[in-house]
Design an enzyme around this catalytic site. Sequence first.
Site, PDB file in Angstrom:
ATOM      1  N   TRP A  22       0.863  -1.194   0.000  1.00 32.70           N
ATOM      2  CA  TRP A  22       0.000   0.000   0.000  1.00 32.70           C
ATOM      3  C   TRP A  22       0.888   1.228   0.000  1.00 32.70           C
ATOM      4  O   TRP A  22       2.110   1.106   0.142  1.00 32.70           O
ATOM      5  CB  TRP A  22      -0.965  -0.019   1.205  1.00 32.70           C
ATOM      6  CG  TRP A  22      -2.160   0.868   0.975  1.00 32.70           C
ATOM      7  CD1 TRP A  22      -2.408   2.078   1.549  1.00 32.70           C
ATOM      8  CD2 TRP A  22      -3.249   0.621   0.080  1.00 32.70           C
ATOM      9  NE1 TRP A  22      -3.594   2.594   1.056  1.00 32.70           N
ATOM     10  CE2 TRP A  22      -4.123   1.724   0.150  1.00 32.70           C
ATOM     11  CE3 TRP A  22      -3.563  -0.426  -0.795  1.00 32.70           C
ATOM     12  CZ2 TRP A  22      -5.292   1.813  -0.610  1.00 32.70           C
ATOM     13  CZ3 TRP A  22      -4.732  -0.336  -1.556  1.00 32.70           C
ATOM     14  CH2 TRP A  22      -5.574   0.776  -1.450  1.00 32.70           C
ATOM     15  N   ASP A  39      -0.234  11.923   0.908  1.00 33.05           N
ATOM     16  CA  ASP A  39      -1.295  12.798   1.433  1.00 33.05           C
ATOM     17  C   ASP A  39      -2.578  12.011   1.739  1.00 33.05           C
ATOM     18  O   ASP A  39      -2.578  10.787   1.730  1.00 33.05           O
ATOM     19  CB  ASP A  39      -1.551  13.947   0.439  1.00 33.05           C
ATOM     20  CG  ASP A  39      -2.139  13.476  -0.892  1.00 33.05           C
ATOM     21  OD1 ASP A  39      -2.359  12.247  -1.085  1.00 33.05           O
ATOM     22  OD2 ASP A  39      -2.401  14.332  -1.759  1.00 33.05           O
ATOM     23  N   GLU A  51      -3.270   9.469  -0.721  1.00 33.81           N
ATOM     24  CA  GLU A  51      -2.245   8.447  -0.851  1.00 33.81           C
ATOM     25  C   GLU A  51      -1.398   8.675  -2.097  1.00 33.81           C
ATOM     26  O   GLU A  51      -1.055   7.767  -2.827  1.00 33.81           O
ATOM     27  CB  GLU A  51      -2.916   7.050  -0.821  1.00 33.81           C
ATOM     28  CG  GLU A  51      -4.023   7.040   0.240  1.00 33.81           C
ATOM     29  CD  GLU A  51      -4.560   5.691   0.640  1.00 33.81           C
ATOM     30  OE1 GLU A  51      -4.341   5.322   1.796  1.00 33.81           O
ATOM     31  OE2 GLU A  51      -5.165   5.006  -0.176  1.00 33.81           O
ATOM     32  N   GLU A  72     -18.191   6.570  -2.353  1.00 31.11           N
ATOM     33  CA  GLU A  72     -16.972   7.378  -2.229  1.00 31.11           C
ATOM     34  C   GLU A  72     -17.028   8.577  -3.167  1.00 31.11           C
ATOM     35  O   GLU A  72     -16.671   9.684  -2.792  1.00 31.11           O
ATOM     36  CB  GLU A  72     -15.767   6.503  -2.574  1.00 31.11           C
ATOM     37  CG  GLU A  72     -14.437   7.186  -2.448  1.00 31.11           C
ATOM     38  CD  GLU A  72     -13.282   6.257  -2.812  1.00 31.11           C
ATOM     39  OE1 GLU A  72     -13.185   5.860  -3.992  1.00 31.11           O
ATOM     40  OE2 GLU A  72     -12.496   5.913  -1.907  1.00 31.11           O
TER      41      GLU A  72
HETATM   42  C1  BGC Z   1      -8.576   7.427  -0.460  1.00 33.55           C
HETATM   43  C2  BGC Z   1      -8.141   7.545   0.981  1.00 33.55           C
HETATM   44  C3  BGC Z   1      -8.967   6.635   1.862  1.00 33.55           C
HETATM   45  C4  BGC Z   1      -9.023   5.217   1.335  1.00 33.55           C
HETATM   46  C5  BGC Z   1     -10.009   4.366   2.089  1.00 33.55           C
HETATM   47  C6  BGC Z   1      -8.534   5.981  -0.859  1.00 33.55           C
HETATM   48  O1  BGC Z   1      -8.944   5.883  -2.189  1.00 33.55           O
HETATM   49  O2  BGC Z   1      -7.695   8.160  -1.285  1.00 33.55           O
HETATM   50  O3  BGC Z   1      -8.318   8.860   1.428  1.00 33.55           O
HETATM   51  O4  BGC Z   1      -8.404   6.641   3.153  1.00 33.55           O
HETATM   52  O5  BGC Z   1      -9.410   5.241  -0.015  1.00 33.55           O
HETATM   53  O6  BGC Z   1     -11.284   4.921   2.103  1.00 33.55           O
END
Ligand code: BGC
Length: 383
Positions: A125, A175, A178, A334
């Site tokens: 990750w 950030d 990610e 999301e």
């Molecule tokens: C996001 C992160 C989040 C993760 C789990 C990723 O795609 O960029 O901000 O913590 O998904 O929800």
Amino acid sequence: MADLHERPELLIAQLQDVTGAYPASPTFSAYRGYSWFRDGAFIADGASAAASAAARRASGAGAASADALADSADRFFSWCARTIGGLAADIEAIAAAAESGEPLPDAAMPPTRFRFDGTPGDDDWWDFQLDGYGTWLWALEAHVARHARDAAPYASAVVSTVRLLVSSWHRPCFDWWEEHDEHRHVSTLGCVGAGLEAAVRLGVLPTQLASQARAAAQEIRALVLAQGVRDGHLVKWLGSREVDGSLSALIAPLGWIEPGSELARATLDAVHRDLEVDGGVHRFVDDTFFGGGQWPLLSCFLGLAELAAGDRDEAERLLAWARSTATEDGMVPEQVDRHLLAPEREQEWIDRWGTVATPLLWSHAMVARLEAALAAQPAEVDR
Ligand code: BGC
């Protein structure tokens, strides 16, 4: 069962693992089986604030759901404390190496996401992200203050986390999204600063560590004001010109930037101008993840910041948009693809990871958090 459309927060306790971990998304291939400090801290904060809102309007069943939500947040914070306990020796090695002037490499820094049993898991990750370590401290303190909890059981985990942040806050890392571990991200710095300030308020730090936490928090603020502001607004990373949707969070709920300040106003104006379309907020202008859609959780952060800055109508408009993204059975995703920044890049992500994470627990939490803040006004100043 109350409808998830009316009570999006109910999914939080429903999906919480017995260990206290919050799954980021129960079904999405890339997130399944993992819990993040970043998502989890905001989820716990949403549950904690929704508990207060439920208690205020409560009688009977409402009171029971208020208790269940506050208890859910307690269980998550206990999970954080146990998980950090498992990292304590690594964190001491990181802090000692930093103090000796030979900091450990990024690969030795603590993970971003964990299995529900608190172990890091084996999948690769984008590890080394500091924001979640700050955000859980901030959310813990907000919960302790809101529900008159005892901070003592969390003392050793808070100490370890502060040791990590004091020794390493200045390092570049990935950030909130990610990405870009070559930069120092303003949202990350704000989360760390807010977490250090909250840790001091918890009153569980030894005197010397409390002074170090205060000093680091001041340095972070000075650095952000010197290098993380351009044209009067906060920017995505030190030295950049762009904004990022996550910056609203520093204004509210984190309260790290004074909501009534010119800096807050200019930052929110830039987020509206560059990232908001019809109430939906993009992460950043170059986003290509699932085609770069709009994130309901970011509309809620913007709404929380606008509410804290005094614009209730704007907060309600953004909440309405976030709520409109729920599926027929009340699942908040999301992101949605109503307005894509890079439509040609959507399909490659669907091929790689399946359709957009739905439900995303963090999205549910932010809708609940903004609803709770609206319900609390003007009785409770948002924090
Ligand atoms: C996001 C992160 C989040 C993760 C789990 C990723 O795609 O960029 O901000 O913590 O998904 O929800």
